[in-house]
Scaffold this motif. Sequence first.
Motif, PDB file in Angstrom:
ATOM      1  N   GLU A  93      -0.123  -5.910   6.026  1.00  0.00           N
ATOM      2  CA  GLU A  93      -0.054  -4.778   5.107  1.00  0.00           C
ATOM      3  C   GLU A  93       1.282  -4.068   5.264  1.00  0.00           C
ATOM      4  O   GLU A  93       1.717  -3.804   6.383  1.00  0.00           O
ATOM      5  CB  GLU A  93      -1.203  -3.814   5.405  1.00  0.00           C
ATOM      6  CG  GLU A  93      -1.446  -2.861   4.276  1.00  0.00           C
ATOM      7  CD  GLU A  93      -2.738  -2.091   4.450  1.00  0.00           C
ATOM      8  OE1 GLU A  93      -2.822  -1.001   3.843  1.00  0.00           O
ATOM      9  OE2 GLU A  93      -3.627  -2.551   5.182  1.00  0.00           O
TER      10      GLU A  93
ATOM     11  N   ARG B  70      -4.694   1.783  -0.682  1.00  0.00           N
ATOM     12  CA  ARG B  70      -5.523   0.849   0.076  1.00  0.00           C
ATOM     13  C   ARG B  70      -6.994   1.021  -0.296  1.00  0.00           C
ATOM     14  O   ARG B  70      -7.509   2.122  -0.373  1.00  0.00           O
ATOM     15  CB  ARG B  70      -5.366   1.085   1.574  1.00  0.00           C
ATOM     16  CG  ARG B  70      -6.273   0.140   2.382  1.00  0.00           C
ATOM     17  CD  ARG B  70      -6.500   0.588   3.795  1.00  0.00           C
ATOM     18  NE  ARG B  70      -5.383   0.211   4.636  1.00  0.00           N
ATOM     19  CZ  ARG B  70      -4.832   1.038   5.505  1.00  0.00           C
ATOM     20  NH1 ARG B  70      -5.262   2.263   5.651  1.00  0.00           N
ATOM     21  NH2 ARG B  70      -3.853   0.616   6.250  1.00  0.00           N
TER      22      ARG B  70
ATOM     23  N   ASN C 250       0.862  -1.167   0.000  1.00  0.00           N
ATOM     24  CA  ASN C 250       0.000   0.000   0.000  1.00  0.00           C
ATOM     25  C   ASN C 250       0.908   1.229   0.000  1.00  0.00           C
ATOM     26  O   ASN C 250       1.744   1.370   0.873  1.00  0.00           O
ATOM     27  CB  ASN C 250      -0.867  -0.116   1.261  1.00  0.00           C
ATOM     28  CG  ASN C 250      -1.506   1.159   1.719  1.00  0.00           C
ATOM     29  OD1 ASN C 250      -1.389   2.208   1.109  1.00  0.00           O
ATOM     30  ND2 ASN C 250      -2.176   1.065   2.841  1.00  0.00           N
TER      31      ASN C 250
END
Length: 162
Positions: A77, A56, A50
Amino acid sequence: MSELADALIVIDMQKALQYSYNFDGLIHSINNRISLYRQANLPIIFIQHNDQDIVRGSELWQLSGKLDKQKEDIVVEEFHPNAFYQTNLNKVLMNHNIHTIELCGAQTEYCCNATIVMAHGLGYKILMEHDMTTTFDNDYMIAEDTISFFEDIWNQRFVTFQ
């Protein structure tokens, strides 16, 4: 049959990278590895990148729908090419008593390389199969040459190829 690590880590196999070298072929190979890890009841960890280019929640941020991702799989993430940098990845690995990891995914020279070098520095044993990363052609090398170049650097220094 190649050895399984304590966990399989799949790096950034997101829609934003779907036009990278052999992406669909790599997904097929990754799904084969996922199947072996599921049969052995070993954890599968998906890293999801991301940043300003892969935002995102956007369509390009989504993991490829062709991946065999299940709800019990772990997702970490990342915001940096190194999947350990300011994430809970190391804590997840320690909590699952993981000492060896198998890595695959995208992009060879960015997130895969940074994560491999960091994992090695943290003391993890890293297993890989050949040709289990992907990237794009760049101004200096075609994708296949980039993959070969990095596999040569990783081999026996950072990674045990099977």
